[in-house]
Design an enzyme around this catalytic site. Structure first.
Site, PDB file in Angstrom:
ATOM      1  N   HIS A 239       0.813  -1.218   0.000  1.00 16.76           N
ATOM      2  CA  HIS A 239       0.000   0.000   0.000  1.00 16.76           C
ATOM      3  C   HIS A 239       0.851   1.274   0.000  1.00 16.76           C
ATOM      4  O   HIS A 239       0.510   2.283  -0.633  1.00 16.76           O
ATOM      5  CB  HIS A 239      -0.918  -0.037   1.231  1.00 16.76           C
ATOM      6  CG  HIS A 239      -2.215   0.650   1.002  1.00 16.76           C
ATOM      7  ND1 HIS A 239      -2.444   1.950   1.386  1.00 16.76           N
ATOM      8  CD2 HIS A 239      -3.365   0.222   0.415  1.00 16.76           C
ATOM      9  CE1 HIS A 239      -3.675   2.290   1.061  1.00 16.76           C
ATOM     10  NE2 HIS A 239      -4.259   1.253   0.477  1.00 16.76           N
ATOM     11  N   ASP A 243       0.820   4.270  -2.544  1.00 15.07           N
ATOM     12  CA  ASP A 243       0.674   5.711  -2.251  1.00 15.07           C
ATOM     13  C   ASP A 243       1.660   6.539  -3.075  1.00 15.07           C
ATOM     14  O   ASP A 243       1.314   7.577  -3.647  1.00 15.07           O
ATOM     15  CB  ASP A 243       0.941   5.971  -0.764  1.00 15.07           C
ATOM     16  CG  ASP A 243      -0.261   5.607   0.101  1.00 15.07           C
ATOM     17  OD1 ASP A 243      -1.315   5.260  -0.470  1.00 15.07           O
ATOM     18  OD2 ASP A 243      -0.133   5.675   1.339  1.00 15.07           O
ATOM     19  N   GLU A 270      -8.124   5.903  -6.565  1.00 14.44           N
ATOM     20  CA  GLU A 270      -7.124   5.956  -7.644  1.00 14.44           C
ATOM     21  C   GLU A 270      -7.717   6.615  -8.879  1.00 14.44           C
ATOM     22  O   GLU A 270      -7.331   6.344 -10.006  1.00 14.44           O
ATOM     23  CB  GLU A 270      -6.573   4.558  -7.989  1.00 14.44           C
ATOM     24  CG  GLU A 270      -7.423   3.348  -7.695  1.00 14.44           C
ATOM     25  CD  GLU A 270      -8.817   3.322  -8.322  1.00 14.44           C
ATOM     26  OE1 GLU A 270      -9.711   3.916  -7.680  1.00 14.44           O
ATOM     27  OE2 GLU A 270      -9.012   2.698  -9.381  1.00 14.44           O
TER      28      GLU A 270
HETATM   29  N1  LIG Z   1      -2.159   2.723  -2.038  1.00 15.86           N
HETATM   30  C1  LIG Z   1      -3.366   3.233  -2.133  1.00 15.86           C
HETATM   31  N2  LIG Z   1      -4.345   2.530  -2.717  1.00 15.86           N
HETATM   32  C2  LIG Z   1      -5.565   3.070  -2.839  1.00 15.86           C
HETATM   33  C3  LIG Z   1      -5.839   4.349  -2.346  1.00 15.86           C
HETATM   34  N3  LIG Z   1      -7.136   4.615  -2.612  1.00 15.86           N
HETATM   35  C4  LIG Z   1      -7.647   3.536  -3.236  1.00 15.86           C
HETATM   36  N4  LIG Z   1      -6.687   2.617  -3.376  1.00 15.86           N
HETATM   37  C5  LIG Z   1      -6.799   1.262  -3.959  1.00 15.86           C
HETATM   38  O1  LIG Z   1      -7.180   1.326  -5.304  1.00 15.86           O
HETATM   39  C6  LIG Z   1      -7.732   0.055  -5.608  1.00 15.86           C
HETATM   40  C7  LIG Z   1      -8.908   0.228  -6.508  1.00 15.86           C
HETATM   41  O2  LIG Z   1      -9.378  -1.035  -6.839  1.00 15.86           O
HETATM   42  P1  LIG Z   1     -10.559  -1.274  -7.849  1.00 15.86           P
HETATM   43  O3  LIG Z   1     -11.675  -0.293  -7.582  1.00 15.86           O
HETATM   44  O4  LIG Z   1     -10.902  -2.709  -7.804  1.00 15.86           O
HETATM   45  O5  LIG Z   1     -10.009  -0.860  -9.240  1.00 15.86           O
HETATM   46  P2  LIG Z   1      -8.718  -1.366  -9.994  1.00 15.86           P
HETATM   47  O6  LIG Z   1      -8.050  -2.484  -9.280  1.00 15.86           O
HETATM   48  O7  LIG Z   1      -7.877  -0.169 -10.262  1.00 15.86           O
HETATM   49  O8  LIG Z   1      -9.320  -1.920 -11.311  1.00 15.86           O
HETATM   50  P3  LIG Z   1      -9.927  -1.107 -12.518  1.00 15.86           P
HETATM   51  O9  LIG Z   1     -10.243   0.259 -12.061  1.00 15.86           O
HETATM   52  O10 LIG Z   1     -11.170  -1.860 -12.877  1.00 15.86           O
HETATM   53  O11 LIG Z   1      -8.930  -1.120 -13.594  1.00 15.86           O
HETATM   54  C8  LIG Z   1      -8.082  -0.630  -4.284  1.00 15.86           C
HETATM   55  O12 LIG Z   1      -7.211  -1.698  -4.054  1.00 15.86           O
HETATM   56  C9  LIG Z   1      -7.866   0.460  -3.277  1.00 15.86           C
HETATM   57  O13 LIG Z   1      -7.360  -0.025  -2.049  1.00 15.86           O
HETATM   58  C10 LIG Z   1      -4.787   5.082  -1.696  1.00 15.86           C
HETATM   59  O14 LIG Z   1      -4.953   6.210  -1.243  1.00 15.86           O
HETATM   60  N5  LIG Z   1      -3.582   4.482  -1.624  1.00 15.86           N
END
Ligand SMILES: Nc1nc2c(ncn2[C@@H]2O[C@H](COP(=O)(O)OP(=O)(O)OP(=O)(O)O)[C@@H](O)[C@H]2O)c(=O)[nH]1
Length: 353
Positions: A239, A243, A270
């Site tokens: 994670h 970030d 993201e």
């Molecule tokens: N490191 C980190 N991860 C984040 C943050 N916010 C969201 N995420 C991660 O972003 C990921 C988003 O996952 P999904 O919504 O499944 O989307 P994806 O894996 O990007 O897949 P697609 O969007 O369909 O291509 C999750 O694992 C969240 O934990 C953050 O502030 N920091």
């Protein structure tokens, strides 16, 4: 001594007599005091009121100098009659230079009329009880500096031996408060992780651009950018590296913006959003291509990852043209819809609404 007629004059006289008594104290060997004694005896009667006035003012001046706010007195014409050193500092001039000056001459144009009107009413009717403020004003210092301050004005109806209205003013310096407020406002609009605008900041910018764009008829476009398979990236690299990756993506997007009025924001997780006012549809697509390419070329070797690791993004574009969208929410929904199509088309691609 001449005959004392009115209660007011008696009051002045009593004070003056007390003042004289203190000067004639038999215990006083102080040559300075004896000089004062001689001076007091030598004063003509018509100066009695003046001396008493000076004496009462000087004790008041001492008292207000102990107060840690700006304090001053003005008469019904709004002229300063007494002022402490804090108020003088806020007005930007020495205390002596401020006596007799009109308070309104230190207010910026937007406030002058309101205060002139207030003093004009009191000058006509001294029974009016003023209780105004605290009101935030801008003080115009002689140096040209503007100082934000809270100003309160209140009548002191019965404390002075005069028919004329006496108004006490309190000035509170708001400089530090405004700096803190500005800092909090910036924080409220900024994404903590990436340092670019957050969703709230983006919404404010979008609203402002939407209104201006509708008024002036310029085009307004939105990019919605979502990192592909970011869950996998997080799962594989952790994670914290995730970030750092989001931070790199944010700064890469910012570097691709063509003008100062373009805004990049972290829309959530993201997902990023970009606001592009005054750009033609063709330019907007070129910007999207550039963002996608630069993000795809990012390397994470500085974070200890192999050079083969990379990320991609999907981008949805929507542009307001010919009033096709009725609100900024509709524009966002259209860009979101285009992003959805980009994702469903296999990711790492751009779709236009
Ligand atoms: N490191 C980190 N991860 C984040 C943050 N916010 C969201 N995420 C991660 O972003 C990921 C988003 O996952 P999904 O919504 O499944 O989307 P994806 O894996 O990007 O897949 P697609 O969007 O369909 O291509 C999750 O694992 C969240 O934990 C953050 O502030 N920091």
């Amino acid at each position: 001594m001449s005959t004392i007629n009115t209660p007011i004059e008696q009051t002045w006289s009593q004070r003056f007599t007390a003042l004289k008594e203190s000067f004639i104290s038999p215990h006083s060997g102080d040559p300075k005091t004896n000089n004062l004694t001689r001076a007091a005896h030598a004063l003509p009667d018509n100066l009695v009121d003046t001396i008493a006035n000076i004496e009462s003012k000087s004790s008041l001046a001492r008292i207000i100098n102990f107060v840690s706010e700006g304090i001053f007195f003005v008469n019904a014409r709004g002229q300063i009659t007494l002022i402490n050193h804090i108020a003088a500092r806020l007005l930007g001039e020495p205390k002596e230079a401020l006596i007799g000056r009109e308070l309104t001459s230190f207010l910026t144009d937007q406030y002058v009329n309101e205060y002139l009107h207030m003093f004009a009413k009191i000058a006509v009717d001294s029974s009016i009880q003023l209780n105004h403020g605290p009101k935030e004003v801008a003080l115009q210092q002689r140096s040209g500096d503007l100082l934000p301050a809270d100003l309160s004005l209140s009548s002191l109806p019965d404390v002075a031996d005069t028919d004329e209205a006496v108004i006490i003013g309190v000035l509170h310096d708001l400089t530090a408060h405004q700096a803190e407020y500005g800092k909090l406002r910036r924080q409220a609009r900024t994404d903590y992780l990436t340092g670019i605008a957050n969703r709230h900041g983006f919404a404010e910018s979008l609203e402002a651009s939407w209104k201006e764009g509708s008024r002036e008829g310029y085009p307004l476009s939105l990019l919605m950018i979502d990192v592909d398979e970011f869950k996998v990236f997080n799962d594989e690299h952790g994670h914290l590296i995730g970030d750092k990756c989001l931070q790199l993506i944010a700064s890469t997007i910012e570097l691709c913006l063509p003008a100062r009025d373009c805004v990049a924001a972290r829309f959530g997780g993201e997902e990023f959003a970009v606001l592009l006012p005054r750009c033609s549809a063709q330019v907007v697509q070129l910007i999207a291509i550039r963002i996608k390419r630069h993000i795809g070329e990012l390397k994470f070797t500085d974070l200890g990852l192999p050079a083969t690791v990379n990320v991609s993004v999907s981008i949805g574009i929507a542009s307001q043209r010919d009033g096709v969208y009725k609100s900024s929410d509709e524009l966002i929904a259209a860009a979101d819809g285009a992003l959805y199509i980009a994702k469903n088309s296999g990711r790492n691609t751009i779709s236009v609404a």
